[in-house]
Write an enzyme that holds these catalytic residues in place. Structure first.
Site, mmCIF file in Angstrom:
data_model
loop_
_atom_site.group_PDB
_atom_site.id
_atom_site.type_symbol
_atom_site.label_atom_id
_atom_site.label_comp_id
_atom_site.label_asym_id
_atom_site.label_seq_id
_atom_site.Cartn_x
_atom_site.Cartn_y
_atom_site.Cartn_z
ATOM 1 N N CYS A 106 0.773 -1.349 0.202
ATOM 2 C CA CYS A 106 -0.099 0.149 0.194
ATOM 3 C C CYS A 106 0.702 1.308 0.448
ATOM 4 O O CYS A 106 2.084 1.340 0.885
ATOM 5 C CB CYS A 106 -1.203 -0.019 1.231
ATOM 6 S SG CYS A 106 -1.836 1.612 1.581
ATOM 7 N N CYS A 113 -2.327 14.889 3.405
ATOM 8 C CA CYS A 113 -3.936 14.812 2.229
ATOM 9 C C CYS A 113 -5.054 15.677 2.708
ATOM 10 O O CYS A 113 -5.102 16.311 3.678
ATOM 11 C CB CYS A 113 -4.844 13.551 2.395
ATOM 12 S SG CYS A 113 -6.059 13.394 1.660
ATOM 13 N N CYS A 120 -10.301 9.708 9.120
ATOM 14 C CA CYS A 120 -8.666 10.179 8.716
ATOM 15 C C CYS A 120 -7.787 10.586 9.005
ATOM 16 O O CYS A 120 -7.443 11.690 9.105
ATOM 17 C CB CYS A 120 -8.510 9.901 7.665
ATOM 18 S SG CYS A 120 -7.066 10.032 6.455
#
Ligand code: SAH
Length: 351
Positions: A106, A113, A120
């Site tokens: 991953c 972000c 998150c």
């Protein structure tokens, strides 16, 4: 003077970049194989290139991209998480998952972000910068090197680490195409899954590439009001537009789209949600991947109990929707997006 890094270049680009060193053209391929397949630490190791040329190359170019800053391994050995430092001192997370059917990596595509999803950890401090194609590739190469100690290799890549891949489109595509080159990892496009929060223009652009990459859409809710609360990007690209783009992707590529649905207790895990999800996805070329939330400290969001998770998945299946629950890999090592980086950043801040 910072040296130009060759890792992340196609052979043709390596040839062009190094032309001033007076190398024969075929040396570009040799360099690529040293950098990508053998992962030479420096030019000195590239023994089929004449010594004088190696010295000239070393004076002008570099090849290394990441160094290990922290590592965590799950108790059962299935998952390893690496915090990899980049050349500018920033760091990204990469997760290696050893499945029965193969090894999957991953990768992160951005430092931080910008999507702002409330559950998150990657997005807590916003986006810092895009990663280059070479920096994304270096994460896979790092995992491949770890695996090679047991004569294993990376079999598939999930572009689901920190960052929004479609907000860094060109670098992500370059990374995927490089992995495919046989002088690099020789991976098939089918072994890639790209997960997006739903950037509609990026989804259409990806469809037009004509590559059989699996597309995963982060859905997490069943109507716009609830989705906007969890994912601010829904204000810009409402659900029906995202799903229409996903449909176009499925039609153009013939690939089944995966919908990711993070299950959060009391927020999106009720029977009503399961029923709404069924009406949204029945009759589509779609799989649902249910992810019991990896709770991030201080966010106050909780994972549903096992019984609720099972009820949710069974309801979907009875309603004719393909659904699986993501195997819980690495919860004990904070494998949820951005959690290791966030922890290390906080430790640094707290000292
Ligand atoms: N930006 C991309 C990649 C994100 S990470 C995207 O939005 O799809 C991959 C998946 O994990 C996404 O579906 C994301 O929403 C989800 N995710 C993020 N944090 C999570 C957490 N704490 N628990 C469970 N899933 C999470």
């Amino acid at each position: 003077m910072t040296k130009t890094n060759l890792c992340g270049m196609f052979v043709e680009e390596i040839v062009a970049a190094t032309s001033s060193c007076g190398l024969e053209k075929y040396r570009g391929r040799q360099l690529a194989e040293w950098i990508y397949q053998r992962q030479a630490a420096d030019f000195e190791a590239m023994t089929n290139i004449p010594k004088a040329k190696r010295e000239l190359l070393a004076a002008n170019f570099s090849v290394g991209i990441v160094t290990l800053q922290a590592e965590q391994a799950a108790a059962d050995g299935s998952t390893s998480k690496f915090l990899l430092a980049l050349n500018d001192g920033l760091a990204v997370e990469t997760v290696l998952m050893r499945h029965r059917y193969g090894n999957s990596v991953c990768v992160s595509t951005q430092v931080g972000c910008g999507m702002g999803c409330v559950f998150c950890a990657s997005t807590i401090n916003g986006v810092v910068r895009n990663l280059t194609g070479g920096e994304i590739l270096a994460q896979v190469l790092y995992a491949d090197k770890v695996l090679s100690q047991n004569n294993e290799k990376v079999d598939s890549v999930v572009i689901m680490g920190s960052g929004e891949p479609l907000a860094n489109y060109d670098n992500v595509l370059k990374f995927i195409r490089l992995c495919h080159e046989e002088y690099c990892l020789g991976m098939s496009y089918r072994s890639f899954t790209l997960s997006t929060a739903g950037l509609v223009s990026g989804i259409d652009r990806l469809a037009a590439e004509g590559l059989p990459i699996t597309l995963a859409i982060s859905l997490h809710a069943t109507n716009n009001t609830e989705r906007s609360l969890l994912m601010p990007i829904n204000e810009k690209y409402p659900m029906e537009q995202v799903m229409a783009a996903a449909n176009r992707y499925a039609t153009t590529t013939g690939r089944r789209v995966t919908y990711e649905y993070t299950l959060i207790a009391g927020i999106n895990d009720t029977d009503r949600h399961a029923r709404e999800l069924i009406s949204l996805l029945r009759n589509r070329l779609a799989n649902v991947n249910l992810i019991p939330i990896n709770p991030v400290p201080k966010q106050g969001l909780h994972r549903p109990d096992k019984a609720s998770i099972n009820r949710f998945v069974e309801t979907l299946k009875r309603g004719g929707v393909n659904a699986t629950v993501r195997r819980e890999m690495g919860t004990d090592i904070r494998a949820a997006c951005g959690q290791l980086r966030h922890k290390v950043l906080n430790e640094v801040d707290n000292t």
